[in-house]
Structures are given as structure tokens and as C-alpha cells.
Motif scaffolding. Structure first.
Motif, mmCIF file in Angstrom:
data_model
loop_
_atom_site.group_PDB
_atom_site.id
_atom_site.type_symbol
_atom_site.label_atom_id
_atom_site.label_comp_id
_atom_site.label_asym_id
_atom_site.label_seq_id
_atom_site.Cartn_x
_atom_site.Cartn_y
_atom_site.Cartn_z
ATOM 1 N N LEU A 224 0.916 -1.259 -0.065
ATOM 2 C CA LEU A 224 -0.003 -0.101 0.099
ATOM 3 C C LEU A 224 0.723 1.358 0.215
ATOM 4 O O LEU A 224 1.848 1.455 0.961
ATOM 5 C CB LEU A 224 -0.902 0.081 1.258
ATOM 6 N N ALA B 136 -6.381 -5.178 -12.921
ATOM 7 C CA ALA B 136 -7.137 -4.560 -11.831
ATOM 8 C C ALA B 136 -8.395 -5.341 -11.842
ATOM 9 O O ALA B 136 -9.032 -6.023 -12.868
ATOM 10 C CB ALA B 136 -7.435 -3.173 -12.187
ATOM 11 N N PRO C 296 -3.592 6.350 -8.652
ATOM 12 C CA PRO C 296 -4.633 5.483 -8.112
ATOM 13 C C PRO C 296 -5.095 4.387 -9.276
ATOM 14 O O PRO C 296 -5.153 3.382 -8.925
ATOM 15 C CB PRO C 296 -5.749 6.396 -7.723
ATOM 16 N N ALA D 221 -3.246 0.940 -9.242
ATOM 17 C CA ALA D 221 -3.381 -0.353 -8.416
ATOM 18 C C ALA D 221 -3.909 -1.414 -9.127
ATOM 19 O O ALA D 221 -4.828 -1.447 -9.861
ATOM 20 C CB ALA D 221 -4.642 0.184 -7.562
ATOM 21 N N GLN E 91 0.186 -7.737 -5.041
ATOM 22 C CA GLN E 91 -0.776 -6.663 -5.022
ATOM 23 C C GLN E 91 -0.230 -5.198 -4.690
ATOM 24 O O GLN E 91 0.757 -5.036 -3.981
ATOM 25 C CB GLN E 91 -1.838 -6.950 -3.987
ATOM 26 N N THR F 269 -1.451 -1.228 -4.108
ATOM 27 C CA THR F 269 -2.612 -0.521 -3.771
ATOM 28 C C THR F 269 -2.219 0.857 -3.605
ATOM 29 O O THR F 269 -1.132 1.203 -3.086
ATOM 30 C CB THR F 269 -3.295 -1.189 -2.578
ATOM 31 N N SER G 270 -3.352 4.607 -2.851
ATOM 32 C CA SER G 270 -4.538 5.520 -1.973
ATOM 33 C C SER G 270 -4.373 6.833 -2.323
ATOM 34 O O SER G 270 -3.200 7.512 -2.633
ATOM 35 C CB SER G 270 -4.132 5.467 -0.453
#
Length: 125
Positions: free
Chosen positions: A10, A39, A87, A90, A120, A122, A124
């Protein structure tokens, strides 16, 4: 060749991550390598690729100038340095390998023969 992707996580928009793809089995240095991403609800898309000799690289337009692919054959590892993440970056990122065909780098994920399990990413906002 067996591939293992790692390094996802993240991160805030504008941040950076470096993904790694460790290879084992057949001679890593003989393969063209690539990163793709997927995605939720979308098809897997090409991110970038590097020639077996590292003499050529290709990137998707969406990541040009922000992402850099490199490889360290001594460590049997490929990297994806991702800067200024957005974003829309992601996704689950996959590494892949294909035996080379001349100096061509394919941008079609389905053409690659070997795949890692994905990591993964991610982002924000």
C-alpha cells in the motif's frame, strides 16, 4: 522457469514501490521478461518488458516516464521501479518470461509462456 513476484503493498499517490521477480529453474538470462497488471474487472494489460540482453525495453504509454524495468542476471531477478504512483496503477502485478525471438519484445501478455503468482499494489488517493 519458475517466477516469484514480490514487493507489492500500500502506497500513497505520488509514492514509489519497487517490485521484484525472482526466477529459478532454467537460465534466466536467456529469457525476455515482462510485467503485466490486472485490476478488478479488467483484462490483464502490458506494463513493460526487457530484452534478454537488457539492450531494449518497452513500456505501456500509461507508465512511460514513471516506471523503469531492470534486470540483474547474477541474481536471477527482474525489477520494476514504480515512481509517482497513481490510483489507476492499483492492480495485481505479474511477471512473465518468454524465450526470445530476435530483438522483438512482445507487448501481448498472452504470448508469454511463464508467469509468477502476482503481487498486489494498492495506491491510496
Amino acid at each position: 522457469v519458475q517466477l516469484q513476484a514480490s514487493g507489492g503493498g500500500l502506497v500513497q499517490a505520488g509514492g514509489s514501490l519497487r517490485l521484484s521477480c525472482a526466477a529459478s529453474g532454467r537460465t534466466f538470462s536467456r529469457y525476455n521478461m515482462a510485467w503485466s497488471r490486472q485490476a478488478p474487472g479488467k483484462e490483464r494489460e502490458f506494463v513493460g518488458a526487457i530484452l534478454w540482453s537488457a539492450a531494449n525495453r518497452r513500456y505501456a504509454d500509461s507508465v512511460k516516464g514513471r516506471f523503469t524495468i531492470s534486470r540483474d542476471d547474477a541474481k536471477n531477478t527482474m525489477y520494476l521501479q514504480m515512481n509517482n504512483l497513481k490510483p489507476e496503477d492499483a492492480a495485481v502485478y505479474y511477471c512473465a518470461a518468454i524465450a526470445p525471438s530476435g530483438e522483438t519484445l512482445t507487448t501481448v501478455p498472452g504470448f508469454y509462456d511463464y508467469w509468477g503468482q502476482g503481487t498486489q499494489v494498492t495506491v491510496s488517493s
